[in-house]
Write an enzyme that holds these catalytic residues in place. Structure first.
Site, short mmCIF file in Angstrom:
data_model
loop_
_atom_site.label_atom_id
_atom_site.label_comp_id
_atom_site.label_asym_id
_atom_site.label_seq_id
_atom_site.Cartn_x
_atom_site.Cartn_y
_atom_site.Cartn_z
N GLU A 71 41.23 -29.91 36.36
CA GLU A 71 41.22 -30.50 37.71
C GLU A 71 40.20 -31.64 37.77
O GLU A 71 39.42 -31.86 36.85
CB GLU A 71 40.84 -29.44 38.75
CG GLU A 71 42.02 -28.93 39.59
CD GLU A 71 42.46 -29.93 40.65
OE1 GLU A 71 41.98 -31.08 40.64
OE2 GLU A 71 43.29 -29.57 41.49
N ASN A 159 37.25 -28.92 47.87
CA ASN A 159 38.32 -29.03 46.88
C ASN A 159 38.44 -30.42 46.27
O ASN A 159 38.44 -30.57 45.05
CB ASN A 159 39.64 -28.61 47.53
CG ASN A 159 40.82 -28.72 46.60
OD1 ASN A 159 41.47 -29.75 46.52
ND2 ASN A 159 41.10 -27.64 45.87
N GLU A 183 39.42 -18.68 40.73
CA GLU A 183 38.72 -19.96 40.83
C GLU A 183 37.32 -19.79 41.42
O GLU A 183 36.73 -20.73 41.95
CB GLU A 183 39.52 -20.94 41.69
CG GLU A 183 40.87 -21.30 41.11
CD GLU A 183 41.62 -22.33 41.94
OE1 GLU A 183 40.97 -23.06 42.71
OE2 GLU A 183 42.85 -22.42 41.80
N ASN A 216 44.39 -30.47 50.71
CA ASN A 216 44.16 -30.49 49.27
C ASN A 216 43.72 -31.89 48.84
O ASN A 216 42.65 -32.35 49.20
CB ASN A 216 45.44 -30.03 48.55
CG ASN A 216 45.21 -29.63 47.11
OD1 ASN A 216 44.25 -30.06 46.49
ND2 ASN A 216 46.09 -28.81 46.58
N ASP A 267 49.74 -32.15 44.77
CA ASP A 267 48.39 -31.67 44.52
C ASP A 267 47.44 -32.86 44.67
O ASP A 267 47.49 -33.55 45.67
CB ASP A 267 48.31 -31.03 43.13
CG ASP A 267 47.21 -29.99 43.03
OD1 ASP A 267 46.17 -30.17 43.68
OD2 ASP A 267 47.38 -29.00 42.30
#
Length: 363
Positions: A71, A159, A183, A216, A267
């Site tokens: 990520e 995030n 996570e 997100n 995402d």
């Protein structure tokens, strides 16, 4: 070192990637077979307008592998390297373009997720769980806490994060890092809602969006007149919303720009200088209503085939899909890098992929 031989070794002192050992934590390394022919069939043109962004003689590369959930990629042009989070392994990794090394940059990292640079070139990180805060890494390596609570209550799970040209920092605060033990650490939300926050240049924290469920990825249009935000729990599908940004930094009424209606899941994403949105894409995990018989068992298959959905989907500023980059793994987030800002890095499940394109990151 051949990319198919790059395997992650645990340990912050590692200098290069070495073959993974059985049972070693995080050593989920996968071979990659690049396409030999030009143009690369992994780069698909969904609309003729995308053709100018494809480099005919550029092919998809796997530059690193061996993560559990990649990520938050961010590129640092002065050093020629990229950082990305390996969230479940609680570390930030570093890929160096100069020698191809892939090393541990920070561990533990408080389950870091999204990362970006501020206008002074410093690392801004969303610590996704445990500490549940947004931090800045100073030039001497010291950590400055920018936000860890709102109205006397702890943040949920920062995030993704972006920095505007005025120095304000914007980040999403869904529940992902406290919903379970994958996570981070399971915890109860103190906020009671999922916000998009803005940290003003003077440090004041305000909730600028409070009416979407689990925000997100987010990014600004090239002229910063619009803020785009992905709603993970959109109805009926995952969505991307567009908000006009007023001169004082407040937001106007939203409009839906993208509806992921083909079993795909939005995402993280980035915007190029032309205003196109390069979006991490993959299966949304939805199941079909009726089971199929597989090896004598009733199995509920996914809606859509992940192997057809995994990759990067590109939309023009009006929200029309114009291109798709097929990947062997689901893409969670991406960043433009390289000396000319035209190398697209894609953090995808266990691996980091790269592709040179005729597009340049807006920031």
């Amino acid at each position: 070192m051949n990319p198919t031989r790059r395997h992650l070794i645990a340990g912050a002192g590692a200098c290069l990637i070495a073959p993974a050992l059985p049972g070693r934590a995080g050593a989920q390394a996968f071979p990659f077979r690049p396409n030999q022919r030009y143009p690369d069939p992994a780069v698909q043109i969904l609309d003729p307008s995308f053709a100018k962004y494809r480099i005919y003689s550029s092919t998809l590369e796997q530059v690193a592998t061996g993560m559990r959930w990649a990520e938050g990629p961010v590129y640092f042009p002065d050093g020629g390297y990229l950082l990305c989070s390996d969230v479940p392994n609680n570390r930030i990794m570093k890929y160096d373009e100069r020698d191809g090394s892939f090393t541990v940059f920070r561990a533990p990292a408080n389950f870091a997720n999204g990362n970006t640079r501020d206008r002074q070139g410093r690392l801004i990180t969303c610590e996704h769980s445990v500490t549940r805060r947004v931090t800045r890494t100073e030039g001497d390596g010291a950590i400055t806490v920018l936000a860890d609570g709102f109205e006397g209550k702890r943040l949920n799970s920062p995030n993704d994060v972006v920095v505007r040209s005025d120095g304000s920092i914007w980040f999403t605060d869904p529940l992902f890092g406290i919903n379970g033990e994958w996570e981070g650490d399971r915890a109860k939300s103190e906020q009671g809602a999922t916000h998009v926050f803005r940290i003003a240049p003077d440090g004041t924290l305000s909730a600028v969006i409070s009416d979407i469920v689990n925000p997100n990825g987010l990014a600004f249009s090239p002229d910063e007149s619009k803020l785009y935000v992905v709603e993970w729990k959109g109805t009926p599908n995952r969505s991307m919303w567009s908000y006009p940004v007023r001169p004082d930094g407040s937001l106007g009424a939203r409009t839906k720009l993208i509806d992921a209606s083909d079993q795909g899941a939005l995402d993280g994403f980035r915007v190029d200088r032309d205003g196109n949105l390069w979006c991490g894409w993959g299966s949304n995990g939805a199941l079909r209503e009726e089971p199929e018989t597989v090896d004598g068992r009733a199995v509920y298959p996914l809606k859509g085939r992940p192997e057809d959905l995994d990759g990067v989907k590109v939309f023009n500023p009006e929200g029309k899909p114009i291109g798709f980059i097929r990947l062997p793994e689901r893409c969670a987030n991406l960043a433009f890098g390289g000396p000319k800002r035209n190398r697209l890095y894609m953090a995808s499940s266990h691996s980091l992929y790269a592709l040179y394109v005729e597009a340049h990151g807006a920031v």
